[in-house]
Design a protein around this motif. Structure first.
Motif, PDB file in Angstrom:
ATOM      1  N   ALA A   1       0.819  -1.215   0.000  1.00 33.47           N
ATOM      2  CA  ALA A   1       0.000   0.000   0.000  1.00 33.47           C
ATOM      3  C   ALA A   1       0.851   1.263   0.000  1.00 33.47           C
ATOM      4  O   ALA A   1       0.519   2.241  -0.658  1.00 33.47           O
ATOM      5  N   ASN A   2       1.982   1.227   0.712  1.00 30.62           N
ATOM      6  CA  ASN A   2       2.844   2.403   0.754  1.00 30.62           C
ATOM      7  C   ASN A   2       3.364   2.761  -0.622  1.00 30.62           C
ATOM      8  O   ASN A   2       3.449   3.917  -0.984  1.00 30.62           O
TER       9      ASN A   2
ATOM     10  N   ASN B   1       1.247   4.815  -3.370  1.00 35.54           N
ATOM     11  CA  ASN B   1       1.036   6.255  -3.352  1.00 35.54           C
ATOM     12  C   ASN B   1       2.136   7.045  -4.027  1.00 35.54           C
ATOM     13  O   ASN B   1       1.924   8.142  -4.468  1.00 35.54           O
TER      14      ASN B   1
HETATM   15  C1  LIG Z   1      -1.692   5.595   0.691  1.00 36.46           C
HETATM   16  O1  LIG Z   1      -3.006   5.816   0.227  1.00 36.46           O
HETATM   17  C2  LIG Z   1      -4.011   5.165   0.959  1.00 36.46           C
HETATM   18  C3  LIG Z   1      -5.353   5.470   0.303  1.00 36.46           C
HETATM   19  O2  LIG Z   1      -5.235   5.492  -1.086  1.00 36.46           O
HETATM   20  C4  LIG Z   1      -3.985   5.637   2.412  1.00 36.46           C
HETATM   21  O3  LIG Z   1      -4.934   4.936   3.172  1.00 36.46           O
HETATM   22  C5  LIG Z   1      -2.588   5.412   3.000  1.00 36.46           C
HETATM   23  O4  LIG Z   1      -2.502   5.961   4.285  1.00 36.46           O
HETATM   24  C6  LIG Z   1      -1.523   6.056   2.118  1.00 36.46           C
HETATM   25  N1  LIG Z   1      -0.208   5.730   2.618  1.00 36.46           N
HETATM   26  C7  LIG Z   1       0.770   6.626   2.736  1.00 36.46           C
HETATM   27  C8  LIG Z   1       2.058   6.108   3.235  1.00 36.46           C
HETATM   28  O5  LIG Z   1       0.646   7.800   2.439  1.00 36.46           O
END
Ligand SMILES: *[C@@H]1O[C@H](CO)[C@@H](O)[C@H](O)[C@H]1NC(C)=O
Ligand SMILES: *[C@@H]1O[C@H](CO)[C@@H](O)[C@H](O)[C@H]1NC(C)=O
Ligand SMILES: CC(=O)N[C@H]1CO[C@H](CO)[C@@H](O)[C@@H]1O
Length: 586
Positions: A293-294, A297
């Motif tokens: 997930a990281n 972004n």
């Molecule tokens: C990445 O994006 C998701 C939602 O798209 C979010 O929940 C998450 O916190 C974000 N992670 C970072 C590291 O910014």
């Protein structure tokens, strides 16, 4: 070196006597030669040619090699005793080593690497982790940890390592020495055990820029001709934002040095992530499917993640059969990594090609990309950070920029911060190795000189820190202004004012940006503030005059221009404005 050195010399003294000792303060075994060497040996150069012929270019220099280079009649351990036990001695010495020896250098030993050169900590399950002589309680970084330590401790003049995903750049940064990763396939890797062939390069460490340079010229078979001037130094702002130490500690040193040597017009800023996001369509596709997930972004994080996957995939292709047959004692992280089945080989190769194109077009015509080598200080020994996914991914994102594009990168030490080495990296286009070696040599001394004032002011007080940060924000603002990014310039000057509200130049500069944005009232207020702080600021009078003229306050505008003329009677700008306004007014 400062206070840790006293400790170090005691350790070295005892260590050299061959004594294993446990120091109470460190609670850690420091081995002979800081645990850098696996084996001492001696490959002697040919006798020097008789005068008046010039001596060999590397004569008098000693070096060590990470233990994955072939040396005739020896077996490279590849960081793993089971490898030695299941392989035959090499029949030839790898060409890089023989080239160095033929050119006058003496090879004195083989050094520790991470298990199968796979990790980035510099640790090893069988041989232990070499001690970082510049920060005794910190990791040396890997994979070529022993080579970096041997150079940092002064045991050898230079050392070879392999840089796949940072294996030379990272330990160079953590141990405070120069580390060079050449363009992919610029230096022969015949007789070097492959790790991940699309990413593997043979790199080298040195303490002296002259030695780094000479070794590079020999390995890359370069000839000494006129060097070219750099056209631009591009500061990758978003990469510096990832750094955990005050990034002005790195960027300011570079900015000042480049200004001194090449002039400030060669400096520019870039959001590298945004630039790459527009260029890497394969990465986008991969990003959408990424389980991490990281990484989803951020372009830089997903680039790091893609490189790590490619590293695992190719490593697996190379070594899975041996691992399954021998079941060696290696770091379990490797086994876990290569058992993962989530590989998309085609994607990684297209990302590599797109990266090569993107960076080569960014850096064509002798431009240099400036990034931090690592995230900050070397992690503490046995800290959780070392094995955390976040640390690994972020660290790899920085090293992926050169690894995935195949471009060359040098890491240059910039003194210490909180008693640990810090560094900065320069990247040049693929094939720009000579350019990068020359730049490194010409900038090195200036970079070291510019560290002193930054460190001095750091240690005095918070206000001094703020003043410096304000100055850095102003510098960034000036760059944005030159690039006609008015809103960005205005907001950087605002940041400078927030940190230090007592500098007329910050208000006056912001006024210039406001004038471009058509915000005349704000420009007028800023000029008034600047004039209150510095009653003879000609620029502020000229800018306030302009703002007032635009607002229709002609009389006040004339007063401002006239006062500017009093302060600087020969100023044509002021003179013209007064005449012009008087015409309108009368
Ligand atoms: C990445 O994006 C998701 C939602 O798209 C979010 O929940 C998450 O916190 C974000 N992670 C970072 C590291 O910014
Ligand atoms: C007028 O003065 C300003 C501020 O000192 C300076 O930047 C500018 O170059 C001068 N213009 C001329 C034409 O002398
Ligand atoms: C002797 C020594 O330092 N061994 C280390 C080798 O590497 C493993 C991890 O890979 C460590 O846990 C050991 O302490």
């Amino acid at each position: 070196m400062s206070s840790p050195s006293a400790n170090l010399w005691v350790l070295l003294g005892l260590g050299l006597a061959g004594v294993l000792l446990v120091t109470r303060s460190l609670r850690r075994v420091v081995k002979k030669d800081l645990g850098a060497f696996l084996e001492r040996l001696e490959l002697l150069p040919p006798p020097p040619p008789p005068p008046p012929k010039a001596p060999h270019p590397l004569s008098g220099l000693t070096f060590a090699v990470a233990d994955l280079f072939d040396i005739s009649e020896a077996i490279a351990s590849f960081g793993c005793p089971d490898w030695t036990a299941t392989h035959h001695p090499a029949t030839h010495t790898s060409p890089v080593i023989s080239t160095l020896v033929e050119n006058g250098a003496t090879c004195v030993g083989k050094t520790v690497i991470d298990d199968m050169a796979f990790g980035i900590s510099g640790d090893n399950k069988s041989f232990g982790m070499p001690t970082n002589p510049m920060a005794l309680d910190r990791i040396p970084g890997g994979s070529s940890s022993g080579s970096a330590v041997a150079v940092a401790a002064g045991f050898v003049d230079f050392a070879l390592g392999v840089d796949t995903v940072g294996g030379v750049r990272m330990p160079g940064a953590y141990c405070g020495v120069l580390g060079f990763r050449p363009s992919h396939s610029a230096v022969s890797n015949i007789g070097v055990i492959p790790v991940s062939p699309s990413l593997d390069t043979v790199g080298w460490f040195a303490k002296e820029p002259g030695v780094l340079h000479k070794v590079g010229y020999v390995l890359l078979q370069l000839s000494y001709t006129n060097s070219y001037q750099p056209r631009q130094f591009i500061m990758a702002e978003d990469c510096f934002d990832m750094v955990k130490i005050q990034s002005s500690r790195l960027t300011q040193v570079v900015v000042r040095s480049v200004e001194r040597l090449f002039g400030r017009q060669v400096l520019s800023n870039l959001n590298l992530g945004n630039y790459l996001a527009a260029k890497l369509s394969s990465l986008k596709e991969l990003q959408n499917e990424n389980k991490n997930a990281n990484a989803k972004n951020s372009t830089l994080l997903s680039l790091g993640s893609a490189m790590h996957e490619l590293q695992k995939l190719e490593f697996k292709d190379q070594h899975i059969m041996w691992i399954e047959a021998v079941k060696p004692t290696i770091d379990s992280y490797i086994l876990r990594s290569i058992l993962e089945e989530n590989f998309k080989s085609d994607f990684y190769q297209s990302i590599r090609h797109e990266m090569r194109e993107a960076l080569n077009s960014l850096l064509k015509d002798d431009k240099v990309l400036v990034i931090p080598t690592v995230l900050g200080l070397p992690p503490k020994l046995n800290s959780k950070e070392i094995s955390s996914d976040d640390y690994i991914l972020r660290t790899l994102s920085l090293s992926a920029i050169a690894s995935m594009s195949g471009c060359c990168q040098v890491t240059i030490p910039l003194g210490t911060y909180e008693k640990c080495p810090v560094s900065v990296s320069f990247i040049a286009r693929h094939g720009g190795d000579r350019f990068l070696l020359d730049i490194t040599q010409s900038l090195y001394t200036t970079l070291q000189e510019e560290i002193e004032p930054v460190i001095k002011s750091k240690t005095s007080s918070q206000q001094v820190n703020n003043d410096e940060a304000a100055e850095a924000a102003k510098e960034k603002g000036n760059i944005a202004y030159r690039e006609k990014q008015w809103p960005k310039a205005a907001s950087l000057y605002s940041e400078a004012i927030k940190l230090n509200g007592k500098k007329a130049a910050y208000y006056s500069n912001r006024a210039a940006a406001y004038l471009e944005l058509g915000s005349y009232r704000q420009a007028e207020t800023d000029c008034t503030n600047a004039i209150n702080l510095e009653p003879k600021n000609v620029k502020a009078y000229l800018r306030r005059g302009t703002a007032r003229e635009m607002l229709g306050y002609y009389k006040e505008a004339i007063d401002d221009f006239q006062y500017a003329l009093v302060l600087e009677p020969t100023n044509k700008t002021a003179n013209l404005a007064v005449n012009r306004l008087k015409k309108i007014f009368q």
